[in-house]
Design an enzyme around this catalytic site. Sequence first.
Site, short mmCIF file in Angstrom:
data_model
loop_
_atom_site.label_atom_id
_atom_site.label_comp_id
_atom_site.label_asym_id
_atom_site.label_seq_id
_atom_site.Cartn_x
_atom_site.Cartn_y
_atom_site.Cartn_z
N THR A 18 26.39 19.52 32.06
CA THR A 18 26.83 18.56 33.37
C THR A 18 27.97 17.98 33.01
O THR A 18 28.83 17.79 34.12
CB THR A 18 25.34 17.51 33.16
OG1 THR A 18 24.25 18.15 33.17
CG2 THR A 18 25.70 16.75 34.38
N VAL A 19 28.50 17.29 31.75
CA VAL A 19 29.43 16.23 31.85
C VAL A 19 30.77 17.41 31.53
O VAL A 19 31.97 17.14 32.15
CB VAL A 19 29.42 15.38 30.68
CG1 VAL A 19 30.73 14.51 30.46
CG2 VAL A 19 28.19 14.38 30.95
N ALA A 38 49.83 10.59 32.91
CA ALA A 38 49.79 10.85 31.54
C ALA A 38 51.04 11.03 31.22
O ALA A 38 51.37 10.92 29.72
CB ALA A 38 48.73 11.82 31.24
N GLY A 139 28.46 5.45 31.36
CA GLY A 139 29.19 6.56 32.18
C GLY A 139 30.48 6.29 32.81
O GLY A 139 31.35 6.11 32.12
N ILE A 141 31.56 3.58 34.39
CA ILE A 141 32.20 2.32 34.29
C ILE A 141 32.97 2.17 33.05
O ILE A 141 32.84 2.46 31.88
CB ILE A 141 30.98 1.19 33.94
CG1 ILE A 141 29.95 1.49 35.33
CG2 ILE A 141 31.67 -0.08 34.14
CD1 ILE A 141 28.68 0.57 35.15
N GLY A 192 18.23 14.60 37.03
CA GLY A 192 19.19 14.73 35.91
C GLY A 192 19.79 13.57 35.26
O GLY A 192 20.59 13.50 34.48
N ASP A 206 18.18 5.05 23.91
CA ASP A 206 19.26 5.15 24.45
C ASP A 206 20.05 3.68 24.94
O ASP A 206 21.38 3.76 24.70
CB ASP A 206 19.25 5.95 26.03
CG ASP A 206 20.53 6.48 26.45
OD1 ASP A 206 21.36 6.99 25.93
OD2 ASP A 206 20.80 5.82 27.57
N LYS A 210 23.85 2.39 23.02
CA LYS A 210 25.10 1.81 23.86
C LYS A 210 25.14 0.35 23.48
O LYS A 210 26.34 -0.35 23.40
CB LYS A 210 24.74 2.04 25.46
CG LYS A 210 24.66 3.66 26.04
CD LYS A 210 24.26 3.76 27.16
CE LYS A 210 24.02 5.16 27.54
NZ LYS A 210 23.12 5.39 28.64
N1 HSE Z 1 19.89 8.91 29.93
C1 HSE Z 1 21.11 8.19 30.29
C2 HSE Z 1 20.79 7.21 31.21
C3 HSE Z 1 22.35 9.21 30.73
O1 HSE Z 1 19.65 7.46 31.91
O2 HSE Z 1 21.26 6.32 31.68
C4 HSE Z 1 23.56 8.30 30.40
O3 HSE Z 1 23.64 8.23 29.21
#
Ligand code: HSE
Length: 450
Positions: A18-19, A38, A139, A141, A192, A206, A210
Amino acid sequence: MSQDNQKPVRVGLLGIGTVGGGTFTVLKRNQEEIRRRAGRGISIDMVADLNVDRAKELVGDAAEVVSDARQVIANPNIDVVVELIGGYGIAKTLVLEAIAAGKHVVTANKALLAVHGTEIFAAAREKGVMVAFEAAVAGGIPIIKSLREGLTANQIQWVAGIINGTTNFILSEMRDKGLDFDVVLKEAQRLGYAEADPTFDIEGVDAAHKATLLSAIAYGIPVQFDKAYVEGITKLSAVDIKYAEQLGYRIKLLGIARRQEVNGKVLGIELRTHPTLVPQRRLIANVEGAMNAVMVQGDAVGTTMYYGKGAGSEPTASAVVADLVDIARLTDAPAASYVPPLAFQHDSMSTLPILPIEEVVTSFYVRLRVADQTGVLAKITGILAEQGISIDAVIQREADEVSGEGGNQTDLILLTHDTKEGSMNKAIAAMQALPTVLAPIVRLRKEELA
Ligand code: HSE
């Protein structure tokens, strides 16, 4: 002076899911704009992915596609390795190998850095390469850059963020549509947002990864995921979401890093992720669906907030490409001019401890299912007073209003003023032992975020 005549920065992608796919697309679509910023081009020359056919379909002839990531690392023409594999396993080995080979590294891997960041940053420093990770937190931000560079004048008082889209989506849907947890989780997976293993999302892991990275950048402390307090949303019940609403609050899963200061002395850093009551009138309480938002309070700037998409292909790619642009600008500069990965110079890191959860100071929402008898409330307030806990508000609701159980039961909901978690634990143990308390007591933390 523009370096426009310089050769492009050559990038190898490890993983084009995805990324990675988003990174390829964004770099291609905006290549001219990016080159102008750049001062040189950024070119994805190699892609390693186990699914070679799908990768070839995506990149066509633009890049060499291989199945073995080590071929990318061994290629002397590759300047930057972008790790988008995820997890603590092979990703760690490959990142360390890429650093050892003298490559700069860009990664979206919050789990890896929250757990092994100290080792990885030290290896990068030794080798004189950059490790950039804007995509690892919230993501699209640019919160890492904001904290590390934009707010660099400040003493950071606290950082609090909705930094997991899956759980915010689940909480929003449960509240808006009255849907069950499981149904909403499946939808989040379909869209997703969720991690490969959604327990990392719903159990708060998760977000805690962060928050760990944010705490390190805000305070110049090493990443210490092992000391983070982590509580997810799986035990949250609809009735508490409803009572919180009635009291003027929304429940959000927040990742929090806060400097605890008493009488001008900083005692340590609170690092915690848990469902949190937030006043409905705060902007952050109105961040819905899979969106992310991070609030930062600094002594000079006051309270700031950053909002946007915390996951998804192009939003996360936006952060990856921003890191690539930073590297492209600095790649010929001496390593001493790199922005330190954790915002503070490595020889000026703080030794402030991460405080155990018992030492955390916050206010609480407490719900007790009690027998509807005279004197119950007096006993409860007495126990709280013994622990020095002062009550801010009390409401009482007949249990059958919400559960249909009826009978001589009632729900008492208390909001407290700030207190130490350890004192609250003692009060809860004492209240739970009362024969008139009929069910396990629910306790949630509350933050005013003012
Ligand atoms: N699983 C993470 C979320 C994806 O739901 O924010 C992004 O880190």
